[in-house]
Write an enzyme that holds these catalytic residues in place. Structure first.
Site, PDB file in Angstrom:
ATOM      1  N   ASP A 113      -3.025   4.913  -2.067  1.00 23.18           N
ATOM      2  CA  ASP A 113      -4.026   5.468  -1.160  1.00 23.18           C
ATOM      3  C   ASP A 113      -4.371   6.923  -1.489  1.00 23.18           C
ATOM      4  O   ASP A 113      -3.480   7.746  -1.715  1.00 23.18           O
ATOM      5  CB  ASP A 113      -3.436   5.409   0.266  1.00 23.18           C
ATOM      6  CG  ASP A 113      -4.428   5.796   1.328  1.00 23.18           C
ATOM      7  OD1 ASP A 113      -5.432   5.082   1.464  1.00 23.18           O
ATOM      8  OD2 ASP A 113      -4.206   6.814   2.020  1.00 23.18           O
ATOM      9  N   HIS A 146     -11.233  -3.105   3.265  1.00 23.01           N
ATOM     10  CA  HIS A 146     -11.061  -2.845   4.700  1.00 23.01           C
ATOM     11  C   HIS A 146     -11.817  -1.607   5.179  1.00 23.01           C
ATOM     12  O   HIS A 146     -11.791  -1.308   6.372  1.00 23.01           O
ATOM     13  CB  HIS A 146      -9.567  -2.667   4.984  1.00 23.01           C
ATOM     14  CG  HIS A 146      -9.012  -1.460   4.284  1.00 23.01           C
ATOM     15  ND1 HIS A 146      -8.882  -1.393   2.917  1.00 23.01           N
ATOM     16  CD2 HIS A 146      -8.601  -0.254   4.743  1.00 23.01           C
ATOM     17  CE1 HIS A 146      -8.400  -0.202   2.586  1.00 23.01           C
ATOM     18  NE2 HIS A 146      -8.219   0.505   3.682  1.00 23.01           N
ATOM     19  N   ASP A 147     -12.441  -0.860   4.263  1.00 22.13           N
ATOM     20  CA  ASP A 147     -13.202   0.332   4.646  1.00 22.13           C
ATOM     21  C   ASP A 147     -14.711   0.100   4.543  1.00 22.13           C
ATOM     22  O   ASP A 147     -15.495   1.039   4.695  1.00 22.13           O
ATOM     23  CB  ASP A 147     -12.862   1.510   3.719  1.00 22.13           C
ATOM     24  CG  ASP A 147     -11.442   2.023   3.910  1.00 22.13           C
ATOM     25  OD1 ASP A 147     -10.888   1.887   5.020  1.00 22.13           O
ATOM     26  OD2 ASP A 147     -10.880   2.562   2.931  1.00 22.13           O
ATOM     27  N   ASP A 162       0.864  -1.175   0.000  1.00 18.13           N
ATOM     28  CA  ASP A 162       0.000   0.000   0.000  1.00 18.13           C
ATOM     29  C   ASP A 162       0.905   1.232   0.000  1.00 18.13           C
ATOM     30  O   ASP A 162       1.834   1.305   0.800  1.00 18.13           O
ATOM     31  CB  ASP A 162      -0.858  -0.024   1.274  1.00 18.13           C
ATOM     32  CG  ASP A 162      -2.243   0.519   1.048  1.00 18.13           C
ATOM     33  OD1 ASP A 162      -2.342   1.661   0.578  1.00 18.13           O
ATOM     34  OD2 ASP A 162      -3.215  -0.197   1.356  1.00 18.13           O
ATOM     35  N   GLU A 217      -6.674   4.272  -5.429  1.00 17.27           N
ATOM     36  CA  GLU A 217      -7.910   4.714  -4.796  1.00 17.27           C
ATOM     37  C   GLU A 217      -8.035   6.176  -5.211  1.00 17.27           C
ATOM     38  O   GLU A 217      -7.250   7.007  -4.769  1.00 17.27           O
ATOM     39  CB  GLU A 217      -7.798   4.583  -3.276  1.00 17.27           C
ATOM     40  CG  GLU A 217      -9.095   4.885  -2.585  1.00 17.27           C
ATOM     41  CD  GLU A 217      -8.922   5.223  -1.109  1.00 17.27           C
ATOM     42  OE1 GLU A 217      -9.804   4.884  -0.335  1.00 17.27           O
ATOM     43  OE2 GLU A 217      -7.903   5.841  -0.733  1.00 17.27           O
TER      44      GLU A 217
HETATM   45  C1  NOJ Z   1      -8.146   5.356   2.457  1.00 16.07           C
HETATM   46  C2  NOJ Z   1      -7.880   4.066   3.176  1.00 16.07           C
HETATM   47  O1  NOJ Z   1      -8.505   3.015   2.499  1.00 16.07           O
HETATM   48  C3  NOJ Z   1      -8.384   4.251   4.583  1.00 16.07           C
HETATM   49  O2  NOJ Z   1      -8.397   3.047   5.305  1.00 16.07           O
HETATM   50  C4  NOJ Z   1      -7.528   5.294   5.255  1.00 16.07           C
HETATM   51  O3  NOJ Z   1      -8.071   5.572   6.526  1.00 16.07           O
HETATM   52  C5  NOJ Z   1      -7.503   6.601   4.457  1.00 16.07           C
HETATM   53  N1  NOJ Z   1      -7.335   6.390   3.052  1.00 16.07           N
HETATM   54  C6  NOJ Z   1      -6.394   7.503   4.935  1.00 16.07           C
HETATM   55  O4  NOJ Z   1      -5.149   7.009   4.555  1.00 16.07           O
END
Ligand code: NOJ
Length: 546
Positions: A197, A321-322, A97, A252
């Site tokens: 990210d 994971h989110d 990541d 992302e």
């Molecule tokens: C996106 C990530 O998927 C998330 O888990 C994270 O809290 C934020 N970006 C900040 O890095």
């Protein structure tokens, strides 16, 4: 030649919750190495691991204090080398990541910048002072509250996420060079690429002017993503790093719409692909089993697919994971079963894009039952909960939201077997294990040829089968029988091959016109036809090839 990552099946690992090898209650790299045979058998050929670098773990590793060193809670750099080597022996590639919009407030760069406003590192961040002592503007961070936090010497610093995650100043060429060096260092170590990210936040509106808001609340920072001028940063990033390796990059990229998609994920885009967030959940639908709700969701999937097919490539997923678990997000409780969960797998796996599986999805893991906010870990949930209390809003509403859609749902430990702590750890798990582990776990499903796990093994193999994979990677996408309610069906065509995916996304039988080809995947023992009609069982999902 099709790029290798178009035929990848990616498995996402949240290292803290995957497998603990040393009994400290926290998953680690050796735990991942231990499970490589499991992953190989599952049929994935790429793993993306969420951040494993040194970090105070305020946001579980998305707050990095040393980009070059593995966090001791996960092991050490030698463990990473061993993991890379062992994965390589099984032809599994590893993505790390890449978190470069921000670092940790405990990174030495930030510590130096705090200690000395005139040092070089002070130029790696955004600092402001104000004459009235108020925050420089009204922008709201992604985790609640202002994007600005104040230092004891009255300077304000900028953070898109929590105050533990100061944003890096990409306008500074020295900082950019440091980032490129670090990326190339990991690529030289043999990582196959990165999940990147929050990348659309790296360009700021440098006027930092406050914005109008209708309701007087702070202005959501997510409206300032993909800000004009970001292209220069992203092309330089690609040129100085990724383009020099045969690597896979998946960004992302919130805020990237149809206008800029091609520059991100088109043929010569900044990245191999971006994640498709257009149909990530059914938020706002009160009854997910209502056919109209399913059809609204289907429309989003199809719109997005038709567009992507013409313009580039994306990462397709049901969970990460989110997010909450897909069995919860897309299915009413009464409909959650083997058929519906495997139907979800069929539905997305053969779309135009690279499929991602999130740990535990392959056994149908579910959201946890949360008793209260203290049981949760996520700083976003906690921040918003306490913010609601401060604003005299109802905190229970926030809790309800996070119970259903909160990030902790995906972060409970992986359920390996029915031993204590689901076989995740011999110590005390850092986060509670979902109580349903005696019923939902890997060991049980491995023995059972009719389990969700056994079905996922068929799905991954079909997606990678040399007989069909070029059609999945390159073939056109066309919706089929679009007007039949709660039927999600499409074809993928290339040269003389047509693959048809049929998913009856409802808890009732329905008859549809028949489909050409031989059945190559079916989540039901039967394949019923009558007078040129296909009689589908509740949540039956079938793939045909012609
Ligand atoms: C996106 C990530 O998927 C998330 O888990 C994270 O809290 C934020 N970006 C900040 O890095």
């Amino acid at each position: 030649m099709t790029e290798w990552w178009k035929n990848a099946v990616v498995y996402q690992i949240y290292p803290k919750s995957f497998k603990d090898s040393n009994g400290d209650g926290i998953g680690d790299l050796d735990g991942i190495t231990e499970k490589l045979d499991y992953l190989n058998d599952l049929g994935v050929n790429v793993i993306w691991i969420n951040p494993i670098y040194c970090s105070p773990m305020a946001d579980n590793g998305y707050d990095i204090s040393d980009y070059y060193r593995v966090n001791p809670i996960f092991g050490c750099n030698e463990d990473m080398e061993r993991l890379l080597a062992e994965a390589g022996k099984r032809n599994i590639k590893i993505l790390l990541d890449l978190v470069v919009n921000h670092c940790s407030d405990e990174h030495p760069w930030f510590q130096k910048a705090v200690a000395d406003p005139d040092c070089e590192e002070a130029g790696y961040f955004y600092f402001k002072t104000t004459s009235d002592g108020k925050a420089p503007n009204n922008w709201r961070s992604n985790f609640g509250g202002s994007v600005w936090s104040q230092l004891p010497d009255q300077r304000w610093y900028y953070h898109t996420f929590s105050s533990k995650q100061p944003d890096l100043n990409w306008e500074n060429p020295k900082l950019r060079e440091k980032i490129y060096d670090m990326i190339n260092w990991w690529l030289d170590k043999g990582v196959a690429g990165f999940r990147i990210d929050a990348i659309t936040f790296i360009k700021k509106d440098l006027t930092f002017a406050s914005r109008e808001t209708g309701d007087g609340h702070l202005y959501p920072i997510e409206n300032l993503t993909d800000y004009p001028g970001i292209d220069a940063f992203l092309s330089e990033l690609k040129e100085k790093t990724f383009s020099r390796y045969d690597c896979m990059t998946v960004a992302e990229a919130p805020g990237v719409g149809e206008k800029t998609f091609r520059s991100y994920a088109g043929k010569d885009g900044f990245f191999s692909m971006i994640f498709d967030f257009n149909w990530e959940n059914m938020e706002g639908e009160t009854d997910k089993s209502d056919t109209a709700a399913v059809d609204r969701w289907k429309d989003k999937i199809f719109q997005s697919q038709k567009f992507t097919y013409k313009n580039g490539w994306s990462g397709v997923f049901l969970e990460n994971h989110d997010q909450s678990r897909c069995a919860n997000k897309f299915l009413e409780e009464k409909c959650r079963n083997y058929s519906s969960i495997t139907a979800l797998a069929v539905l997305y796996f053969f779309l135009y894009g690279t499929p991602f599986i999130y740990q535990g999805q392959e056994i149908g893991m579910r959201n946890a039952l949360w008793k209260n906010i203290d049981e949760m870990d996520d700083l976003r949930a906690k921040g918003m909960y306490y913010e609601a209390i401060e604003r005299n809003d109802d905190p229970d509403k926030v809790l309800k939201y996070f119970e259903e859609l909160g990030r902790d749902n995906a972060r409970t430990p992986m359920q390996w077997n029915d031993n204590a702590n689901a076989g995740f750890t011999e110590g005390t798990p850092w986060m509670k294990v979902n109580e349903n582990y005696p019923a939902i776990n890997v060991a049980e499903q491995e023995q059972n040829p009719s389990s969700i796990l056994s079905f996922y093994k068929k799905v991954t193999r079909l997606r990678r089968d040399p007989k069909y994979r070029e059609t999945f990677a390159e073939g056109s996408f066309s919706p089929l029988y679009e007007n039949i309610p709660a039927l999600i069906a499409y074809t993928r065509k290339r040269d003389v091959q047509t693959i048809t995916v049929i998913v009856n996304f409802k808890n009732e039988c329905q008859a549809i016109p028949s489909v050409n080809g031989k059945c190559i995947l079916n989540n039901n023992d039967s394949l019923l036809t009558k007078e040129n009609r296909l009689l589908l069982q509740p949540y039956q999902a079938i793939v045909f090839a012609d």
